[in-house]
Design a protein around this motif. Structure first.
Motif, PDB file in Angstrom:
ATOM      1  N   THR A 139       0.635  -1.252   0.157  1.00 22.25           N
ATOM      2  CA  THR A 139       0.704   0.066   0.293  1.00 22.25           C
ATOM      3  C   THR A 139       1.009   0.826   0.446  1.00 22.25           C
ATOM      4  N   GLY A 140       0.713   2.548   0.160  1.00 20.61           N
ATOM      5  CA  GLY A 140       0.989   3.117  -0.053  1.00 20.61           C
ATOM      6  C   GLY A 140       1.627   3.856   1.582  1.00 20.61           C
ATOM      7  N   ILE A 153       5.448  10.043  -0.102  1.00 18.93           N
ATOM      8  CA  ILE A 153       4.633   8.845  -0.305  1.00 18.93           C
ATOM      9  C   ILE A 153       4.889   8.250  -0.812  1.00 18.93           C
ATOM     10  N   GLU A 155       4.228   4.082  -3.178  1.00 19.48           N
ATOM     11  CA  GLU A 155       3.227   3.714  -3.463  1.00 19.48           C
ATOM     12  C   GLU A 155       3.544   1.967  -3.015  1.00 19.48           C
ATOM     13  N   LYS A 156       3.268   0.727  -2.470  1.00 17.42           N
ATOM     14  CA  LYS A 156       3.998  -0.763  -2.569  1.00 17.42           C
ATOM     15  C   LYS A 156       5.504  -1.175  -2.754  1.00 17.42           C
ATOM     16  N   THR A 166      -1.454   4.750   4.283  1.00 19.09           N
ATOM     17  CA  THR A 166      -3.147   5.509   4.425  1.00 19.09           C
ATOM     18  C   THR A 166      -3.657   4.504   4.991  1.00 19.09           C
ATOM     19  N   SER A 186       0.555   3.676 -14.263  1.00 15.19           N
ATOM     20  CA  SER A 186       1.214   3.122 -13.066  1.00 15.19           C
ATOM     21  C   SER A 186       1.697   2.049 -14.174  1.00 15.19           C
ATOM     22  N   GLN A 192      -2.129   6.932  -9.128  1.00 15.08           N
ATOM     23  CA  GLN A 192      -2.709   6.479  -7.616  1.00 15.08           C
ATOM     24  C   GLN A 192      -2.685   8.117  -7.414  1.00 15.08           C
ATOM     25  N   SER A 194      -2.291   8.577  -4.174  1.00 15.03           N
ATOM     26  CA  SER A 194      -1.470   9.210  -3.429  1.00 15.03           C
ATOM     27  C   SER A 194      -0.093   9.862  -3.999  1.00 15.03           C
ATOM     28  N   GLU A 195       0.779   9.310  -5.234  1.00 15.34           N
ATOM     29  CA  GLU A 195       1.431  10.234  -5.910  1.00 15.34           C
ATOM     30  C   GLU A 195       0.862  11.456  -5.978  1.00 15.34           C
TER      31      GLU A 195
END
Length: 234
Positions: A139-140, A153, A155-156, A166, A186, A192, A194-195
């Motif tokens: 996850t983020g 942040i 991601e993965k 998150t 991605s 995403q 989060s990005e």
């Protein structure tokens, strides 16, 4: 404050539970999953619900109609499910000012109002929780400074630099729409969110973190059972 509720997914990991209905209508303790999400948003002060629908959208519209507990609902169709960042962009014409976002498959044990309150002293806020390093890779992952402000942040990540993640609850400024428009897909073809939040952080926005009560992200039959236990604890 408006609340955006992404609820376009099918929920294929729920197996037979979503063969004839969308994930948001899977029952948790006798009520549709989305009813719990809507209640969370309304409890936090949402004055309108903007619901992003997709798979079997008509069933959701038929079930909830144009309001929930007196709060108006606007439905927005996400024709291609290309990630949370893509879902958020669909809501742009229907959102005015800073807004609450609660993923349509999250059941919280308590109120998310503290996340809303946090934007009195920040530009945005993320509800967060601590997880194991193994879960953090899925996850983020959030990096913060000594004040609990987000500095990055990831991601993965294969090797998480943090175990703070998150929870699918955000309070975001309208500028997030512009940030989402700048995203590149991605490797899986998804955009995403989060990005996009990371872009705001790099642009100098203050993003607070708020630790909330326990929650369950409902993706499997086992998580349906966990969510029902969580609801029973309230």
């Amino acid at each position: 404050m408006d609340a955006v509720i992404p609820a376009a997914g099918r929920g294929s990991r729920l197996g037979e539970l979503t063969e004839d209905r969308p994930k948001g209508l899977v029952e948790i303790a006798g009520c549709p999953l989305l009813a719990h999400v809507f209640e969370t948003a309304v409890d936090a002060g949402a004055g309108e619900l903007v619901v992003i629908v997709g798979y079997e959208a008509a069933q959701i519209v038929d079930r909830f109609g144009d309001a929930f507990e007196g709060v108006p609902i606007t439905y927005v169709h996400q024709r291609e499910r290309l990630g949370l960042g893509h879902a958020v962009v669909q809501a742009e014409p229907h959102v005015d000012g800073t807004f609450l976002l609660v993923n349509g498959d999250n059941v919280f044990a308590g109120s998310v109002a503290p996340a809303v309150a946090a934007v009195a002293e920040a530009d945005a806020a993320l509800a967060v929780e601590e997880v194991s390093p193994a879960v953090a890779t899925t996850t983020g992952v959030i990096e913060t400074d000594e004040r609990g402000r987000v500095t990055g942040i990831v991601e993965k990540p294969a090797e998480p630099s943090s175990t703070l993640v998150t929870t699918g609850c955000y309070v975001l400024p309208e500028d997030i729409f512009h940030a989402c428009a700048l995203l590149r897909p991605s490797a899986e073809g998804e955009y995403q969110l989060s990005e996009a939040v990371g872009l705001l952080v790099r642009a100098g926005y203050e993003v607070a973190t708020v630790r909330l009560s326990e929650r369950v992200n409902v993706n499997t039959p086992d998580e349906v059972e966990r969510a029902e236990k969580l609801v029973g604890m309230e």
